[in-house]
Design a protein around this motif. Structure first.
Motif, PDB file in Angstrom:
ATOM      1  N   TYR A  53      65.983  22.803  49.036  1.00 23.71           N
ATOM      2  CA  TYR A  53      64.853  22.321  48.252  1.00 23.71           C
ATOM      3  C   TYR A  53      64.583  20.837  48.511  1.00 23.71           C
ATOM      4  N   SER A  55      62.034  17.667  46.627  1.00 20.70           N
ATOM      5  CA  SER A  55      61.632  17.426  45.240  1.00 20.70           C
ATOM      6  C   SER A  55      60.579  16.333  45.129  1.00 20.70           C
ATOM      7  N   GLU A  72      60.476  21.210  42.211  1.00 23.94           N
ATOM      8  CA  GLU A  72      61.449  21.580  43.241  1.00 23.94           C
ATOM      9  C   GLU A  72      60.763  22.524  44.228  1.00 23.94           C
ATOM     10  N   LYS A  83      67.472  30.837  44.788  1.00 28.67           N
ATOM     11  CA  LYS A  83      66.263  30.612  43.995  1.00 28.67           C
ATOM     12  C   LYS A  83      66.611  30.010  42.640  1.00 28.67           C
ATOM     13  N   LEU A  84      65.781  29.080  42.176  1.00 30.53           N
ATOM     14  CA  LEU A  84      65.989  28.388  40.914  1.00 30.53           C
ATOM     15  C   LEU A  84      64.968  28.842  39.883  1.00 30.53           C
ATOM     16  N   SER A  86      62.343  27.868  36.677  1.00 34.05           N
ATOM     17  CA  SER A  86      61.598  26.788  36.038  1.00 34.05           C
ATOM     18  C   SER A  86      62.076  26.620  34.600  1.00 34.05           C
ATOM     19  N   THR A 112      59.842  24.981  39.529  1.00 34.07           N
ATOM     20  CA  THR A 112      60.481  25.375  40.781  1.00 34.07           C
ATOM     21  C   THR A 112      59.704  26.514  41.415  1.00 34.07           C
ATOM     22  N   ASP A 114      59.929  29.735  44.335  1.00 34.08           N
ATOM     23  CA  ASP A 114      60.968  30.586  44.921  1.00 34.08           C
ATOM     24  C   ASP A 114      60.621  31.059  46.331  1.00 34.08           C
TER      25      ASP A 114
END
Length: 208
Positions: A53, A55, A72, A83-84, A86, A112, A114
């Protein structure tokens, strides 16, 4: 965890709790506040983790208070386990600036994505703490060839925030909340792929 395989949060790590019930009681029992001495000790991994990622951090400063929006962005294709999620916006006092993006009806403070996309436009909502001068500043951690622009829909200005990371403007609570957009391009084709090159006004405080 699932009761059988609890999730351990290492000491010094922060975490968010999003409850669907109102009101909610959250209790962390004393026995859960330290490592069980019978478990294995965490050791430093020799494997080097490459963060997929990049930023963008946008900070708003007004009325002696600050708020931040974190974005991100995958800078390459990512796996499912990378994957993060939000994080929802928690609103502060009315006299403090409020900065967030939106995902459907949800207000977001840590946005974020994905999947990798060479170009994105992020809608940014902003509510001043009080009327007058507002200050935006950007901290950008993206590949060198990337381009990032802030668009002010009220004034029509578009600013290259990699070249000029601070933006000063006048604002009031009567302004449209959805006043700003962040354009970013990871593609080497840059602005031509977004179609804004013919409408570009670059603005910085004390510069034109």
């Amino acid at each position: 965890g699932d009761g059988e395989h609890p999730i351990v949060i290492p000491m010094g790590q922060a975490f968010f709790v999003h409850s669907l019930a109102n009101p909610t009681d959250l209790t962390i029992y004393a026995d859960n506040r330290q490592h069980n001495h019978n478990t294995s000790i965490y050791k430093k991994s020799e494997e080097i983790y490459e963060n997929p990622y990049g930023s963008i951090t946008l900070t708003a400063n007004n009325n002696n208070a600050v708020d931040q929006l974190f974005i991100e962005i995958p800078i390459d294709e990512i796996d499912d386990d990378q994957k993060l999620e939000s994080i929802s916006k928690l609103f502060g006092p009315q006299k403090s600036p409020q900065l967030y993006s939106k995902s459907g009806d949800r207000e977001i403070s840590i946005q974020t994505y994905d999947s990798y996309e060479a170009e994105r436009i992020v809608d940014v909502a902003y509510i001043p703490g009080e009327e007058g001068e507002q200050y935006f500043s950007f901290d950008i951690d993206l590949p060198e060839e990337s381009e990032v622009y802030l668009e002010d829909l009220l004034t029509g200005w578009m600013q290259d925030v990699k070249e000029n990371p601070e933006y000063v403007f006048l604002g009031s609570k009567e302004d449209d909340v959805n006043r700003f957009k962040i354009h970013f391009m990871l593609s080497p084709d840059g602005l031509e792929t977004v179609g804004i090159e013919n409408n570009l006004n670059i603005y910085a405080w004390d510069k034109a």
